[in-house]
Design an enzyme around this catalytic site. Sequence first.
Site, PDB file in Angstrom:
ATOM      1  N   ARG A  55      -5.347 -58.604  23.835  1.00 37.27           N
ATOM      2  CA  ARG A  55      -4.065 -58.606  23.126  1.00 37.27           C
ATOM      3  C   ARG A  55      -3.794 -59.969  22.490  1.00 37.27           C
ATOM      4  O   ARG A  55      -3.007 -60.085  21.563  1.00 37.27           O
ATOM      5  CB  ARG A  55      -2.942 -58.250  24.113  1.00 37.27           C
ATOM      6  CG  ARG A  55      -3.036 -56.828  24.632  1.00 37.27           C
ATOM      7  CD  ARG A  55      -1.986 -56.558  25.702  1.00 37.27           C
ATOM      8  NE  ARG A  55      -0.639 -56.696  25.180  1.00 37.27           N
ATOM      9  CZ  ARG A  55       0.017 -55.748  24.503  1.00 37.27           C
ATOM     10  NH1 ARG A  55      -0.564 -54.585  24.265  1.00 37.27           N
ATOM     11  NH2 ARG A  55       1.254 -55.946  24.067  1.00 37.27           N
ATOM     12  N   LYS A 153     -11.964 -54.327  40.353  1.00 37.13           N
ATOM     13  CA  LYS A 153     -11.070 -54.075  41.473  1.00 37.13           C
ATOM     14  C   LYS A 153      -9.731 -54.767  41.220  1.00 37.13           C
ATOM     15  O   LYS A 153      -9.667 -55.699  40.407  1.00 37.13           O
ATOM     16  CB  LYS A 153     -11.712 -54.553  42.779  1.00 37.13           C
ATOM     17  CG  LYS A 153     -12.018 -56.058  42.840  1.00 37.13           C
ATOM     18  CD  LYS A 153     -10.960 -56.829  43.587  1.00 37.13           C
ATOM     19  CE  LYS A 153     -11.324 -58.273  43.793  1.00 37.13           C
ATOM     20  NZ  LYS A 153     -10.307 -59.055  44.472  1.00 37.13           N
ATOM     21  N   HIS A 245     -13.798 -55.100  49.372  1.00 42.76           N
ATOM     22  CA  HIS A 245     -15.041 -55.802  49.696  1.00 42.76           C
ATOM     23  C   HIS A 245     -15.555 -55.519  51.111  1.00 42.76           C
ATOM     24  O   HIS A 245     -16.680 -55.072  51.305  1.00 42.76           O
ATOM     25  CB  HIS A 245     -14.848 -57.309  49.542  1.00 42.76           C
ATOM     26  CG  HIS A 245     -14.551 -57.760  48.153  1.00 42.76           C
ATOM     27  ND1 HIS A 245     -15.184 -57.247  47.046  1.00 42.76           N
ATOM     28  CD2 HIS A 245     -13.683 -58.683  47.675  1.00 42.76           C
ATOM     29  CE1 HIS A 245     -14.727 -57.827  45.953  1.00 42.76           C
ATOM     30  NE2 HIS A 245     -13.812 -58.698  46.308  1.00 42.76           N
ATOM     31  N   LYS A 331      -6.126 -66.444  53.021  1.00 41.65           N
ATOM     32  CA  LYS A 331      -6.011 -67.656  52.216  1.00 41.65           C
ATOM     33  C   LYS A 331      -5.530 -68.824  53.082  1.00 41.65           C
ATOM     34  O   LYS A 331      -4.902 -68.637  54.120  1.00 41.65           O
ATOM     35  CB  LYS A 331      -5.008 -67.433  51.076  1.00 41.65           C
ATOM     36  CG  LYS A 331      -5.354 -66.287  50.138  1.00 41.65           C
ATOM     37  CD  LYS A 331      -6.522 -66.616  49.249  1.00 41.65           C
ATOM     38  CE  LYS A 331      -6.733 -65.548  48.201  1.00 41.65           C
ATOM     39  NZ  LYS A 331      -7.893 -65.838  47.334  1.00 41.65           N
TER      40      LYS A 331
END
Length: 483
Positions: A55, A153, A245, A331
């Site tokens: 875009r 994904k 995963h 994380k």
Amino acid sequence: MTSRQQQAMPTPRDQVIVLFGASGDLAKRKLLPGMYHLMRAGLMPERFRIIGAARKSLDAERFRELALEAIRDSGRKAGDREAWERFSDSLRFAGVREGFEQLGEEVAAAREELAEDSETLVYLSLPPKAMEATVEEVGMLDLGDGVRVITEKPFGTDLASARTLNERLHSVFAENCIFRIDHYLGREAVQNLLALRFANGMFEPVWNRNHIDHVQIDVPETLSIEMRGSFYEGTGAFRDMIVTHLFQVLGFVAMEPPTSLEPKALGVEREKVFESMPRLRPEDVVRGQYEGYRDEDGVAEDSDTETFVAVKAFVDNWRWEGVPFYLRSGKRLAESRHLLTVAYKQPPRRMFPLDCDQIAESFGHDHLTFELGDPGSISASFLAKVPGPRIELGEAHMRFSYADNFGGNDHALDPYERLIHDVMVGDRTLFSSSEAIERLWEVSELLLTDPPQAIPYEPGSWGPKETDQLIAPRHWHLPSDHV
């Protein structure tokens, strides 16, 4: 990649590659550098055209500049001027903000430039919401039968959205032309699980509930969400890592021996694993959120999105009955690693002195550890007698390293490169079907409907303390244990 390996890999037919999201992060980090490296390795078609679509307002020249910057920033060797000029000559661009008419014209022109039997590949490097609308527009271009499509994904965010996305894809593409990419399965070390199990007589006989106590798949990351707050709010660690995963790796670990290494035979056995998995119970899951996450841009002040998740899963079949599979990812953790640990059962009878038993208790279980990151390694940890006059046990290790045994190579393929090449030649070995994707969302349905509350944890730690209770009386094999 050696010349023998290169010769063994088929060369794709001439390709028109339409790359949606061409100005995005993934295209710049992996896809454009990856296709350039495939060309230098002799694994791209003799002639090809890459049409960037986005875009964002770009022209072909600016797209070439973007591609050159991406290749230079990727860490790959840029090669000579002749190589870059060949790649640059293949690049085109079509803006799609105002519609897909220009893209259709670019595809038609590219096909005219290539061989009559050239093929078309559409890479949808887009989030799920944008993907659905784009698929509909691509269908209206009438690109013809046999067009292949790569989807990134996550494949939906729950069972309902996955079904909707699959229905939309099937309205345009045949199922055998849909390639749901998971770069984890492109790793050499993940694929080597097949070699270790089925090419060696010493492992497969003990790869079952009679000998294995538990399995751990561990992918901690030190990174934060890195300015992806709005994306992460709608995804979270479970959707981002476990469904996409780690469940796929579990499929390779737990599958029965296939009748062959052909894509269909391997896919059937992996899908049998997913069919044998009972639905996850919320009490078998620990969700965590690192302190400071709510201060990130794009994150709600009262967000309950998990940045850490630990899961206890089972495979209810003859081979794995009663063996828990512990999956963990998050994380802002203490280390970044990619590990599979297969822990074996302890001997049925204690034969060593009391102090040896205490050492054995603190050591835990004999285990095989697979480092799934590149270049990868396999290590065995076990108890052995310490030299000396007394019976004393100590922890011992044996280690196989890909780099040490097979050496490094500038032409080795990274996971995305390998998988893109597989798609161009139509090899579905490392890709999942719509049935497999929907089944994994079914397994996750109870958890997504009623998730436990995310527990705060300190950045740099190993997540919430409750994860120790999840695995008790066993203990986590920390990544630092396997250096």
